[in-house]
Structure formats: C-alpha cells, structure tokens
Design an enzyme around this catalytic site. Structure first.
Site, PDB file in Angstrom:
ATOM      1  N   HIS A   1     -26.343 -24.961  22.947  1.00  0.00           N
ATOM      2  CA  HIS A   1     -25.739 -25.963  23.322  1.00  0.00           C
ATOM      3  C   HIS A   1     -26.503 -26.537  24.688  1.00  0.00           C
ATOM      4  CE1 HIS A   1     -22.017 -28.411  24.784  1.00  0.00           C
ATOM      5  NE2 HIS A   1     -22.471 -28.067  25.701  1.00  0.00           N
TER       6      HIS A   1
ATOM      7  N   CYS B   1     -71.032 -59.826  66.215  1.00  0.00           N
ATOM      8  CA  CYS B   1     -70.725 -58.937  66.927  1.00  0.00           C
ATOM      9  C   CYS B   1     -71.942 -58.039  67.381  1.00  0.00           C
ATOM     10  CB  CYS B   1     -69.802 -57.899  65.921  1.00  0.00           C
ATOM     11  SG  CYS B   1     -70.447 -57.425  64.274  1.00  0.00           S
TER      12      CYS B   1
ATOM     13  N   LYS C   1     -63.143 -70.290  76.738  1.00  0.00           N
ATOM     14  CA  LYS C   1     -63.635 -69.135  77.324  1.00  0.00           C
ATOM     15  C   LYS C   1     -65.312 -69.119  77.542  1.00  0.00           C
ATOM     16  CE  LYS C   1     -60.005 -65.962  75.623  1.00  0.00           C
ATOM     17  NZ  LYS C   1     -59.496 -65.068  74.953  1.00  0.00           N
TER      18      LYS C   1
ATOM     19  N   ILE D   1     -18.241 -26.422  11.095  1.00  0.00           N
ATOM     20  CA  ILE D   1     -18.485 -25.210  10.164  1.00  0.00           C
ATOM     21  C   ILE D   1     -17.193 -24.572  10.168  1.00  0.00           C
ATOM     22  CG2 ILE D   1     -20.334 -23.616   9.680  1.00  0.00           C
ATOM     23  CD1 ILE D   1     -21.211 -26.471   9.814  1.00  0.00           C
TER      24      ILE D   1
ATOM     25  N   LEU E   1     -66.076 -52.720  67.889  1.00  0.00           N
ATOM     26  CA  LEU E   1     -65.537 -53.645  69.112  1.00  0.00           C
ATOM     27  C   LEU E   1     -66.750 -54.205  69.754  1.00  0.00           C
ATOM     28  CD1 LEU E   1     -63.264 -50.438  70.545  1.00  0.00           C
ATOM     29  CD2 LEU E   1     -62.649 -52.371  68.788  1.00  0.00           C
TER      30      LEU E   1
ATOM     31  N   ASP F   1     -17.039 -24.806  22.004  1.00  0.00           N
ATOM     32  CA  ASP F   1     -18.206 -24.236  22.886  1.00  0.00           C
ATOM     33  C   ASP F   1     -17.737 -23.268  23.957  1.00  0.00           C
ATOM     34  OD1 ASP F   1     -19.676 -26.160  21.731  1.00  0.00           O
ATOM     35  OD2 ASP F   1     -19.052 -27.683  23.086  1.00  0.00           O
TER      36      ASP F   1
END
Length: 990
Positions: free
Chosen positions: A245, A791, A841, A229, A758, A281
């Site tokens: 900017h 269990c 076992k 411009i 457990l 700028d």
C-alpha cells in the site's frame, strides 16, 4: 483485502489503485470473466473452458539419482509420514508472532555437491539449516495476485530469489493486450489465470475459488491489485496474504493514497506492506519504508523515485522475512488513521480561496489523474505541472478564473494563479474538456507547435523507431509523457540520441539543444517530424525595432531592455534619449532601466543557470554556443560597427577592427576555454549594463538565451547590481570613485567578489636612443586613439631632454594632419566625444591646466562645427604636482614633461608618482634599459617600443587605484572560479 467496504453495484475498486471494474449482474460470473493460461500461447475465444492447472510433482534426491515423478496419492502419503513440529510463538514489538517450524534431526545429511552420505546421526549445524532453508527446493509456494508493471517487477524479483511461483492471478486482457504481469509470467511458463472478478455480492465465485486453491499456494503476494479478493482466498494459504500500500498506514487508507499524501502537503511519504484482513487497509503491518516528499513532487515523480523501485525491493524483503520466520504483525494504531475517498473528476475542482501552497498541493496531488480543474470562461480547464512561484510577479496577459480574487497571469513560462495569501503558483500545462492539451503560456494564443500532426506511414514508423531508441537509452518503458532527463539521461545520452535519430529516422539532423528544449517524448517526436518536414516550429522572435538608413545600409535595432530573452520596456516605462555625438541628433529613445529590472534580470539568469538548459549542458556545448554568438557578431560586424559609430562617435574603421572585432575575438577565446577548464562555464550567466548610452543589435543576444542587457542610469542600475544578494561576482569598468562605492556596497551586502578596471594615468617614457619615427607615431596613437576615450591612453609622456623639442615639434606637425569629421567617413582620423557632459569636463580640464601654469601648445577648445568635436590638445612644461599631471582626462589631451638625460630613476619616480597603475610604456633601443624600466614601472601592463597593442589572450588589469583583477587571458578565468579542497579517505586501514 477490504471485504467489508461498501460497494456500489456495478463498480468495484480497491484501496491500491482506484481502478474500476464494470460488470453486468445479469450475466454469469464466468461468462468472459475468467481466462486461464497455461502457456505463452493465447487461447482463442472459441476454445473450450480451461481446466485448473495440473502441477506435476517430483521427489528430490540429493544424490546422483534422477528425479522420479510421483502420483498425487503417493505425495499425500509422503506428507503424512513427515514428522510434525508445533508452531513456536515469540514476542516482537509486544505482538505474538508465528515463526516457521524447527527442522527435525536427520539421520542422513546429503551433500548437494556429491554422492557421499553419512550414516552418523547428527544435529544439522545452524549454517546448514539456513542454507537448506534458503535453497531453491525449500522455497515457499507463492501465488502473485495483481497487475501492472509494478506487479511484474515484484514477480521477477520473487523468481530471482528462487521462490516457487505456483500461479499468477491477474486481470483479463485489455483490447487484446495482456497485463505486464501476465506477460512476465507467461514468458516463464508460469500458470496465468485471468479473472474479470473473484466474487459476486461479496461471495467468492466457486469455480474461481476452486481453481485458485488447486495451485496450493502457501502465501499470497498482492503487489498491486484493483480487484476485491474474497477472504476465502486471503486466508487460504498457510501464511495467508500480504499487500503493498503506497502510504504510511494508518494514514491515507484508501484507493488514492499517493494523491492524498501530496494533497495534504505531507512532508514525508512512503509505503506499507501489511497482512491482509477483512478491513480496508487495516491489517497488521509487516514493514514500512519512509521517504521525503519534495515540494514539487507529483504522483509520477514520487512513485518513480521511491514508491516503485523501493516498493519492489520491499515486497521481496517481506517474502524473505516470512520465509525465515521473522515477519512481524504490528497492529495498526487508530490514532492518526485516515480514510481518504477515491478521487473523481467531479470532486477535484480547485478551491482558489486558500493559500498558494494549498492550491499547489491540490493540483500536484491530482496530476495526472484525475486532474484538478478550474473554470475559465465557463469551461473546465485541467491544470498540470504545478510549482510554487517564488519569483517576482511576471508580466503577461490577465485571465479571469471563476472564484479567484485576483486574475491569473499568462506569461512566457505558464500561468500564474494567486492564493489568498498573495503568493503564487505556476502551472505549465492546460487541458481542455475536448482533451486538447497546450502549454499554459499559449493560452489565448495560436500555438502552431502544438498542432496535431497528421502522420504519413513513413512518419509513424519514425515515431516507433524513436520510442525504441529512447527505450534503449533509458532502459525503461517509454510513453508519451516520459521525460528524457528526469529518466536519468545525461550529456552523453544527448549525443547518442542525436546520432541514433539521424541513423534511424531518414537522416534527420538535430542539434543537442533540440533535445534540451524538447525533453518530453511527445514534444521530441513532434520536433523530429517537423525537422523531417523542414518546419521551424519556434515562435518568430519579434521586437519593437528602430529602423534607419545610415552608412549606406538599412539598420533595424531594438531600443528596450533585454531581459529573460525578450525585449521589454523598463518597469516604470521611462526612457532616455540616446544622442548621435556627430550632430547631437536623437537616434532614438531607449528604455531607462530600474532596480526592479535588475531584479528581473538577475532572477532570469539564476533560473537559467540552476534550472534551465544552460545549467544542464556540458562545458563543450556551452563553448559551442559562445562560438555561435561570435559567428553571429562576425556576420553582422558592419551593422554593429555602424551602431557603435553613431552612438559613441568612434571612427567606423576603428569600431570595425577594435570595438567589434576584439569583442568577437574575446568570445571565441573564452569559448575555447570551456572544455579546457570545465568549470569555467559553471560560473553563471551574463549580465551587461550600459550607462545611458549604447545600443545592441537584438538579433544577436536573442539567440543566446542567458544574457541580459539593461540600459539606464549608472547610479541606480549599478547600485542595484552591487547590492543584489544573488549576484556573487561583479566586474566594473569606470572611474575610481564609483569603483570604490561599488566595492563598499558589495562588501556590505554579501561580500561578493569584485574585479575593478578603473581610472588610469598611464606614463609613456621616451628615451633619446629611441626610433624617433616610431616613437612619434606610437605616441600619437597612445593619446589620440579613439579621440582619447581609451582606458589605457598615455596620460603623460616623459621625453628625454635631448630630444624633447624635436619630439614636440613633430607631434604638432602630426596633429595638424589629423582629419576631424564624420566618424562614418573612412578617411576621418578623429571623431566626436561621446556626449556633451564629457566634452564640457574636457574643456574644464584644459582650463585647469592653463591656470596651474602648464603650456597649452595646441588645441584646448571645441571645434567650431556642429557636433561634440574636441580639438586634439597638447600641453608641455607639465610638473608633477599639477592637476593634469595627476588626473586622467579620458580625452584627446597629450601631456608632455621632459626629464634630464640619463636620469632613469628620476623619471621612474615621476612616472610612478600617481595613485594609478593601469598601463605604461617605454621607447628605447637599449634592451637592458627597457627591461629595467619595465621591471620598475608600477603598472599592470607595460608596452616596450609599442603601445595599445593588446590581445585577448594577454591578462589585462591594473595596480593601486586603477583596480584589481584581470579582464582578459587565462588569469581572467580565475576571477570566475572558486577553489575547493575535497579530502577523501578510503582503503584498508583508513
């Protein structure tokens, strides 16, 4: 603007956009170079050149009289008669500032609400001055010079604020499409001027300059402008010109400011509104606003998140400050100033000889324009979607990159590029020189889902409809790159989108997950078209299958670790043999997981929850997926039960009903909780591990993306999980000694929450007033259910003295009836033990019982046949101090002790006299006795006149050294929830 910048003939660009305008010096600057629009109607190219805008002037009367048009001459005379006020100088930040003239005293103060006038001379009150100053007729005359959607939004804001927009100056139409700024102004009947250029050889084009001056602007506002411009235009208005900017000046002057903010790795970004001068700028700062720069920000994300919305508001704020005479002019310092060149494709090749962070910043700074590139096989390949990869180095295909010290890796989530510091960057998309873009994960592969579809007219209409639907939901302008969720959509929007697509796209039915998996518009549109055509565009899920014919069915199942939705070998390639206990034949070799595999599985779960679609789904959608998993398991129930039977030795009918059936029920039960306690599904993702045993049907977990299954040694896999810092909740089922070790590790590393199921030595008390038939039947099942590998198996039966001998005899009779054999035979009662080590076992356990003086009534040895079959065993005369009275066998061993008639407290003392408290039971027809015993048994579960009757809705867990925490029921949810207290103070007087 930067009138002093050096410009190459034929190309012009500004410091704000990097846009270029081509021109032919041989042509007249006005030939096709200027479009002047006075109304929304478009002028044809053959129309006569438009004349400058003629602005009708009005005098304003605050009374009831109508406004009267006046001539230009009258208007000029009126201007001459107005009292003049000299500019007032003031200091702000040590800089001189010009403020608006002071309003003079007036003899008449008119009301804008009625016709009353006062003849009394008075000073206008400050409040009235401000109201006058801010009223619509006193606003500045503003010219908006620029383009783009940003320019249009600034224009709309200035209009909303009541400023008088005397003209909009923008670029010519492109392919017949006006710029958004031009459209916005034309809609409001604001004069629009479209110039191809404003100057030639740095000299303003006279005709353009005069036409600009004719609108009489007091301020030029340049929100986004790609043209140079002339200073004749910049300095013409009373208040000159302000420009937006997108950087914190004086840093990153130039046309590619946003790009360089990212490429330089700035931790902060922002924008400046400054007064235009003849530098590039370099004008004085009016205002600046700052924002953080996220590590993975791109030009698009930081622009859409901050620079665009806050920039629009700031431009409006700047104009207000000028209008109110409080706009500063702060000279830019030269210290820290940079001018960064315009980015072009030729100069954005990635330097691979730098750190991963520098590579990442360079790529994201060029995303999407102009696009950083590398050379692969002699071709320029542009990289998009860069992110620092802080995960483990992925497995994948290596690809050589020119200039790289280490090959890239193509993997399921993209392409990994290594920096010279050994760290990694992942890119998600690639674009070839011919413009074709693919997912980086598809490089080197045929990708049918990315094949460009040839659309029918009907399908093109569908795409347009989809874009309208997206625009209506997101309230933004939608293009092919729009991301549904990044644009602010939520779960409700997903539902709306699915329904609107069904309504407006010929009944195409989508699932919610289709939206999550195709968040980008282009991908989503393609998905809709493929669904419309009946095309399934997902890659087929494949794995290395073990195939066998067993139980009159053909089985096909995986044998690798399942991590991150794919079956993979263990990190070291090692395997172990999984054995069929019926004949000790090898079923197959299974990948033996490692701690590294645990790390990968945890990492995948973490990403899926925090970054993936699982984390974005609402609770109900997650529940739907859990229901879907349960349905798939139900659909393959027979296959799963067969696998369980040949792998663990479970009798097929039991596996079908309990092992698989109860698993299905469990998934369905907790799926139902998802929308009752919303946060239950926010606990994370799921990991399963097996200890050298267990096979899973790969078709099932492959459809639920957030489950990892690892097979391997318990000592290495379990330890790695308990010590992993990213695991916050761990559930373990196994022996008490191992549970203690896990708990210790969890406490030392990150104090993770633990639930432990457990060992047990569950007592079953049988009183003389029991239903004998039922007590015998249930006593058998309490011990020999699943060959004792249960269990909650009754570890010790206490039988009242008066019925003891009868009970033992009847038990022996029932044992002799049991059929021992192939677990796939539907008539089999008793299958093989799980594996040889366990069998050995059990034999040692029985030997210890005999050694301590217990009476071995039946069994106690291995069945004389092929396979790991243990005889159902019965011990009597077992005393409290004996090893077999205190420790669990986890096998088909019934231990009976008798107690004196009526000695309830004595038998309770013996029943509670172990370190375990998992389950228990009592048989009696006396409800008072039953309730007294139930209250005093120190166990997490008590069965009355039944046994092994569990339900997924009932909490399950033990006391003492049987562990803590619950596995089932509503209480199990609490194991995965955290309670948080949030205190909010609000209201008047707070």
């Amino acid at each position: 603007m930067a009138d002093k910048a050096e410009v190459t003939e034929g190309t012009k660009y500004s410091s704000h956009s990097g846009g270029k305008l081509q021109y032919d010096p041989g042509k007249s600057p006005l030939d096709s170079g200027k479009q002047t629009v006075h109304s929304p109607e478009k002028r044809k190219a053959s129309d006569q050149p438009a004349q400058p805008v003629k602005v009708q002037k009005f005098s304003i009367n605050l009374g009831s009289k109508p406004a009267k048009p006046v001539s230009d001459k009258e208007s000029a005379n009126e201007e001459e008669k107005k009292p003049k006020a000299a500019p007032i100088k003031m200091s702000l930040s040590s800089q001189p500032k010009e403020v608006a003239p002071v309003l003079p005293k007036t003899k008449k103060v008119a009301s804008i609400f009625n016709d009353e006038e006062s003849d009394e001379e008075e000073e206008m009150p400050p409040e009235a001055k401000m109201r006058m100053k801010n009223s619509w007729y006193d606003r500045m005359k503003v010219a908006v010079i620029g383009q783009s959607l940003f320019g249009a939004e600034v224009y709309r804001l200035l209009q909303k604020d009541g400023h008088h927009i005397v003209g909009v100056f923008t670029v010519p139409d492109v392919n017949g499409k006006p710029d958004p700024l031009a459209l916005a102004a034309a809609k409001d009947n604001i004069p629009v001027f479209k110039y191809k250029r404003w100057q030639m050889k740095k000299v303003a084009i006279p005709e353009v300059l005069e036409e600009y001056k004719s609108v009489g602007a007091e301020l030029n506002v340049l929100p986004f402008c790609s043209q140079f411009i002339p200073m004749d235009v910049i300095n013409f208005p009373k208040y000159q010109s302000i420009i937006y900017h997108p950087s914190l000046l004086p840093r990153h002057r130039g046309a590619s400011a946003i790009n360089w903010t990212l490429m330089q790795g700035d931790k902060s970004g922002g924008f400046s509104v400054f007064w235009a001068d003849d530098g590039l700028d370099t004008g004085p700062i009016l205002l600046q606003k700052k924002c953080f720069v996220a590590p993975d920000d791109t030009v698009d994300t930081i622009y859409n998140r901050f620079l665009f919305p806050e920039g629009v508001k700031a431009m409006g704020e700047a104009v207000q400050m000028i209008h109110q005479g409080r706009a500063p002019r702060i000279t830019q310092p030269e210290e820290g100033a940079t001018y960064d060149p315009l980015l072009k494709k030729a100069n954005v090749k990635v330097d691979l000889n730098q750190s991963a962070e520098a590579i990442h910043n360079f790529i994201r700074g060029c995303d999407k324009v102009p696009g950083a590139w590398v050379e692969i096989n002699g071709e320029k390949v542009t990289l998009f979607g860069s992110r620092l990869w802080n995960r483990m180095e992925p497995r994948g295909t290596k690809v050589e990159l020119a200039g790289a010290s280490k090959p890239a890796i193509v993997h399921k989530y993209g392409m990994i590029i290594f920096g010279n510091d050994g760290k990694m960057v992942n890119v998600s998309q690639l674009q070839f020189e011919n413009g074709k873009m693919i997912q980086a994960s598809k490089f080197g592969k045929e990708d049918t889902s990315q094949t460009k579809l040839e659309l029918t007219p009907e399908e093109e209409t569908m795409i347009k409809n989809i874009k309208v639907v997206w625009g209506g939901i997101l309230n933004i302008e939608v293009d092919e790159s729009t991301d549904f969720f990044k644009s602010g959509a939520g779960s409700m929007d997903v539902v709306r989108l699915v329904e609107e697509v069904k309504e407006k796209c010929n009944g195409v039915s989508l699932q919610n997950e289709d939206v999550y998996m195709n968040a980008g518009f282009e991908d989503f549109a393609s998905c809709v078209i493929r669904r419309f055509r009946g095309i399934e565009d997902k890659e087929p899920f494949t794995y290395d299958a073990v195939q066998m014919r067993v139980n009159n069915m053909d089985l096909s199942f995986p044998h690798q670790c399942f991590i991150d939705n794919e079956f993979v070998d263990s990190s070291d390639g090692r395997t172990f043999e999984t054995i069929n206990p019926s004949d000790e034949s090898v079923i197959c070799k299974v990948s033996r997981g490692t701690p590294e595999d645990v790390d990968r599985a945890v990492e995948a779960a973490k990403v899926a929850f925090y970054e993936g679609e699982w984390g974005r789904m609402n609770a109900r959608d997650r529940g739907t997926l859990m229901y879907r998993l349960a349905d798939l398991m139900d659909e393959h129930r027979e296959e799963l039960a067969t696998l369980e039977s040949i792998d663990s030795g479970a009798v097929y009918t039991l596996a079908l009903k309990t092992h698989v059936g109860m698993s299905i029920d469990t998934f369905r039960y907790f799926a139902g909780w998802c929308d009752k306690i919303q946060c239950v599904c926010h606990s994370g993702t799921m990991e399963l591990s097996t200890d050298d045993v267990g096979l899973e049907d790969g078709r099932l977990p492959s459809r639920g993306e957030h489950c990892s299954i690892k097979t391997g040694s318990g000592s290495s896999i379990g330890q790695a999980m308990s010590e992993h810092p990213d695991i916050r909740k761990l559930g373990f089922t196994g022996s008490t000694p191992i549970g203690k070790t896990i708990m210790e590790s969890c406490a030392k590393v990150n104090l993770k929450k633990v639930s432990l199921e457990l060992g047990g030595k569950s007592p079953l008390i049988i009183f003389s007033d029991c239903d004998m038939d039922k007590a015998v039947r249930m006593g058998m099942s309490s011990v020999f259910f699943n060959k004792g590998e249960n269990c909650i198996a009754a570890g010790r039966l206490f039988v009242e003295e008066s019925i003891h001998d009868e009970y033992v005899e009847r038990i022996i009779g029932e044992i002799k009836k049991m059929k021992i054999g192939d677990p796939l035979d539907r008539s089999t009662d008793h299958g093989p033990q799980n594996h040889r080590a366990h069998m050995e076992k059990l034999l040692e356990y029985c030997e210890q019982g005999v050694k301590e003086g217990a009476k071995l009534v039946y069994g106690g040895k291995q069945v004389n046949r092929k396979g790991l079959f243990m005889e159902p065993t019965l011990f009597t005369d077992v005393e409290d101090h004996m090893f077999i009275a205190q420790e669990e066998s986890f096998g088909p061993v019934m231990i009976i002790s008798k107690f004196q008639n009526g000695d309830i407290d004595g038998v309770l003392k013996s029943a509670n006299g172990t370190e375990y408290g998992l389950a228990s039971g009592v048989f009696t027809t006396d409800i008072n006795k039953a309730m007294y015993v139930a209250d005093n048994l120190d166990a997490g579960t008590v069965f009355v006149n039944t046994y092994n009757k569990t339900d997924v809705a009932s909490p399950f867990g033990g006391f003492k050294q049987s562990g803590f925490g619950k596995d089932l029921g509503m209480e199990a949810l609490l194991e995965y929830l955290k309670t948080k207290a949030v205190t909010v103070e609000y209201g008047q007087g707070s």
